[in-house]
Design a protein around this motif. Structure first.
Motif, PDB file in Angstrom:
ATOM      1  N   GLY A 173       0.709  -1.231   0.017  1.00 24.51           N
ATOM      2  CA  GLY A 173       0.105  -0.095  -0.129  1.00 24.51           C
ATOM      3  C   GLY A 173       0.753   1.399   0.110  1.00 24.51           C
ATOM      4  N   GLY A 174       2.104   1.448   0.115  1.00 20.75           N
ATOM      5  CA  GLY A 174       2.983   2.350   0.093  1.00 20.75           C
ATOM      6  C   GLY A 174       3.090   3.088  -1.222  1.00 20.75           C
ATOM      7  N   HIS A 175       3.428   4.231  -1.435  1.00 22.44           N
ATOM      8  CA  HIS A 175       3.473   5.169  -2.742  1.00 22.44           C
ATOM      9  C   HIS A 175       4.850   5.136  -3.322  1.00 22.44           C
ATOM     10  N   PHE A 176       4.319   5.131  -4.612  1.00 26.61           N
ATOM     11  CA  PHE A 176       5.758   5.363  -5.435  1.00 26.61           C
ATOM     12  C   PHE A 176       5.420   6.599  -6.292  1.00 26.61           C
ATOM     13  N   CYS A 177       6.257   7.476  -6.410  1.00 29.17           N
ATOM     14  CA  CYS A 177       6.301   8.609  -7.290  1.00 29.17           C
ATOM     15  C   CYS A 177       7.525   8.621  -8.379  1.00 29.17           C
ATOM     16  N   LEU A 178       6.905   8.965  -9.607  1.00 30.89           N
ATOM     17  CA  LEU A 178       8.202   8.881 -10.599  1.00 30.89           C
ATOM     18  C   LEU A 178       7.783  10.153 -11.605  1.00 30.89           C
ATOM     19  N   ASP A 179       8.868  10.692 -11.900  1.00 33.16           N
ATOM     20  CA  ASP A 179       8.753  11.671 -12.937  1.00 33.16           C
ATOM     21  C   ASP A 179       9.943  11.544 -13.820  1.00 33.16           C
ATOM     22  N   THR A 180       9.551  11.748 -15.218  1.00 33.51           N
ATOM     23  CA  THR A 180      10.648  11.425 -16.293  1.00 33.51           C
ATOM     24  C   THR A 180      10.310  12.244 -17.290  1.00 33.51           C
ATOM     25  N   PRO A 181      11.295  12.536 -18.479  1.00 27.72           N
ATOM     26  CA  PRO A 181      10.597  13.302 -19.607  1.00 27.72           C
ATOM     27  C   PRO A 181       9.950  12.189 -20.383  1.00 27.72           C
ATOM     28  N   ASN A 182       8.822  13.014 -21.086  1.00 25.31           N
ATOM     29  CA  ASN A 182       8.192  12.319 -22.171  1.00 25.31           C
ATOM     30  C   ASN A 182       8.690  11.999 -23.403  1.00 25.31           C
ATOM     31  N   ARG A 183       8.831  10.888 -23.857  1.00 23.28           N
ATOM     32  CA  ARG A 183       9.481  10.510 -25.057  1.00 23.28           C
ATOM     33  C   ARG A 183       8.625  11.126 -26.109  1.00 23.28           C
ATOM     34  N   ARG A 184       7.686  10.996 -25.976  1.00 19.05           N
ATOM     35  CA  ARG A 184       6.439  11.359 -27.380  1.00 19.05           C
ATOM     36  C   ARG A 184       6.724  13.161 -27.487  1.00 19.05           C
ATOM     37  N   VAL A 185       6.727  13.849 -26.759  1.00 19.68           N
ATOM     38  CA  VAL A 185       6.912  15.187 -26.709  1.00 19.68           C
ATOM     39  C   VAL A 185       8.472  15.630 -26.970  1.00 19.68           C
TER      40      VAL A 185
ATOM     41  N   LEU B 150       5.239  -0.172 -15.120  1.00 17.29           N
ATOM     42  CA  LEU B 150       4.864   0.023 -13.884  1.00 17.29           C
ATOM     43  C   LEU B 150       3.894  -1.077 -13.249  1.00 17.29           C
ATOM     44  N   GLU B 151       2.956  -1.378 -14.128  1.00 13.71           N
ATOM     45  CA  GLU B 151       2.025  -2.133 -13.596  1.00 13.71           C
ATOM     46  C   GLU B 151       2.533  -3.634 -13.874  1.00 13.71           C
ATOM     47  N   ARG B 152       3.346  -3.922 -14.618  1.00 14.65           N
ATOM     48  CA  ARG B 152       4.228  -5.338 -14.624  1.00 14.65           C
ATOM     49  C   ARG B 152       4.898  -5.294 -13.382  1.00 14.65           C
ATOM     50  N   HIS B 153       5.302  -4.341 -12.874  1.00 17.15           N
ATOM     51  CA  HIS B 153       6.151  -4.362 -11.676  1.00 17.15           C
ATOM     52  C   HIS B 153       5.627  -4.224 -10.303  1.00 17.15           C
ATOM     53  N   GLY B 154       3.983  -4.422 -10.440  1.00 15.61           N
ATOM     54  CA  GLY B 154       3.110  -4.521  -9.173  1.00 15.61           C
ATOM     55  C   GLY B 154       2.699  -3.162  -8.408  1.00 15.61           C
ATOM     56  N   PHE B 155       2.954  -2.117  -9.510  1.00 15.30           N
ATOM     57  CA  PHE B 155       2.271  -0.883  -9.059  1.00 15.30           C
ATOM     58  C   PHE B 155       0.762  -0.728  -9.648  1.00 15.30           C
ATOM     59  N   GLU B 156       0.028   0.153  -8.795  1.00 17.43           N
ATOM     60  CA  GLU B 156      -1.312   0.425  -9.543  1.00 17.43           C
ATOM     61  C   GLU B 156      -0.959   2.194  -9.671  1.00 17.43           C
ATOM     62  N   ILE B 157      -1.270   2.558 -10.822  1.00 14.96           N
ATOM     63  CA  ILE B 157      -1.297   3.971 -11.164  1.00 14.96           C
ATOM     64  C   ILE B 157      -2.418   4.638 -10.301  1.00 14.96           C
ATOM     65  N   VAL B 158      -2.349   5.563  -9.508  1.00 12.39           N
ATOM     66  CA  VAL B 158      -3.570   6.298  -8.802  1.00 12.39           C
ATOM     67  C   VAL B 158      -3.665   7.483  -9.639  1.00 12.39           C
ATOM     68  N   GLU B 159      -2.408   8.146 -10.022  1.00 10.91           N
ATOM     69  CA  GLU B 159      -2.641   9.432 -10.524  1.00 10.91           C
ATOM     70  C   GLU B 159      -1.516   9.592 -11.607  1.00 10.91           C
ATOM     71  N   ALA B 160      -1.669  10.100 -12.776  1.00 11.20           N
ATOM     72  CA  ALA B 160      -0.906  10.229 -14.025  1.00 11.20           C
ATOM     73  C   ALA B 160      -1.165  11.799 -14.438  1.00 11.20           C
TER      74      ALA B 160
ATOM     75  N   LEU C 251       6.484  13.252 -17.575  1.00 13.40           N
ATOM     76  CA  LEU C 251       5.455  12.441 -17.098  1.00 13.40           C
ATOM     77  C   LEU C 251       5.576  12.364 -15.713  1.00 13.40           C
ATOM     78  N   TYR C 252       4.536  12.185 -14.968  1.00 14.27           N
ATOM     79  CA  TYR C 252       4.537  12.040 -13.470  1.00 14.27           C
ATOM     80  C   TYR C 252       3.435  10.993 -13.247  1.00 14.27           C
ATOM     81  N   TYR C 253       3.888  10.144 -12.272  1.00 16.01           N
ATOM     82  CA  TYR C 253       2.936   9.125 -11.900  1.00 16.01           C
ATOM     83  C   TYR C 253       2.850   8.997 -10.461  1.00 16.01           C
ATOM     84  N   HIS C 254       1.983   8.840  -9.767  1.00 25.07           N
ATOM     85  CA  HIS C 254       1.638   8.601  -8.432  1.00 25.07           C
ATOM     86  C   HIS C 254       0.988   7.037  -8.119  1.00 25.07           C
ATOM     87  N   CYS C 255       1.907   6.131  -7.952  1.00 22.03           N
ATOM     88  CA  CYS C 255       1.473   4.805  -7.766  1.00 22.03           C
ATOM     89  C   CYS C 255       1.385   4.257  -6.307  1.00 22.03           C
TER      90      CYS C 255
END
Length: 181
Positions: free
Chosen positions: A90-102, A128-138, A174-178
């Motif tokens: 249930g812990g939180h993982f946040c990640l941000d990184t450049p958006n390759r498309r843009v 992220l999903e393959r590694h067991g994270f649920e994306i709460v916010e993107a 890209l920003y993800y809160h998982c």
């Protein structure tokens, strides 16, 4: 800002392995700092090594800011595995990184010469999903939806863009809160 954590762990490359612009030695002299609210620990290792951390399920939050793009895809998988391993259920993982498309569309390539791999939203969401994270916010950070694609994208233009957008595809970053499943 008053941290509520009893322990704050900062994982960073050893000073000798950092890019020339970021080499410093001041924090390497104090890997453990005591504060009135708790302890700050520095762990000097690569993100690609966090899957080898012996402690498991001890963290409420893991934040990876502007870093996964500096390592290979295989090392990124190990980093995500390590983040999952460190988090309590249930812990939180946040990640941000450049958006390759843009970055591809506006800059014609990687956004920085030290980047090894920039992800688009679909790639990183699936990873992220393959590694067991649920994306709460993107979210998209630095909304590029109003940028004139026919002109060169400049820092002043970037600074004039809205900060966030719910349309992650339009963000320069890209920003993800998982949460850990």
């Amino acid at each position: 800002y008053e941290p509520k954590a009893k322990l704050l762990v900062i994982i960073d490359l050893p000073p000798g392995e950092r890019h020339e612009d970021w080499k410093k030695t001041s924090d390497s002299e104090a890997p453990l700092l005591k504060r009135e609210w708790g302890t700050i620990e520095y762990w000097y290792k690569s993100l690609a090594e966090v899957d080898r951390i012996e402690q498991t399920e001890f963290a409420d939050l893991v934040w990876s800011g502007q870093s996964i793009e500096h390592i290979t895809e295989e090392a990124g998988d190990r980093m995500l595995q390590g983040a999952h391993q460190m988090l309590k259920p249930g812990g939180h993982f946040c990640l941000d990184t450049p958006n390759r498309r843009v970055t591809q569309e506006l800059l014609g390539g990687l956004s920085h010469p030290d980047h090894k791999l920039e992800y688009d939203n679909e790639q990183l969401s699936k990873k992220l999903e393959r590694h067991g994270f649920e994306i709460v916010e993107a979210l998209g950070v630095v909304d590029c939806s109003g940028v004139d694609r026919s002109k060169e994208f400049s820092i002043p233009e970037q600074m004039s863009c809205p900060t966030f957008t719910d349309d992650i595809e339009q963000g320069l970053f890209l920003y993800y809160h998982c949460t850990r499943l």
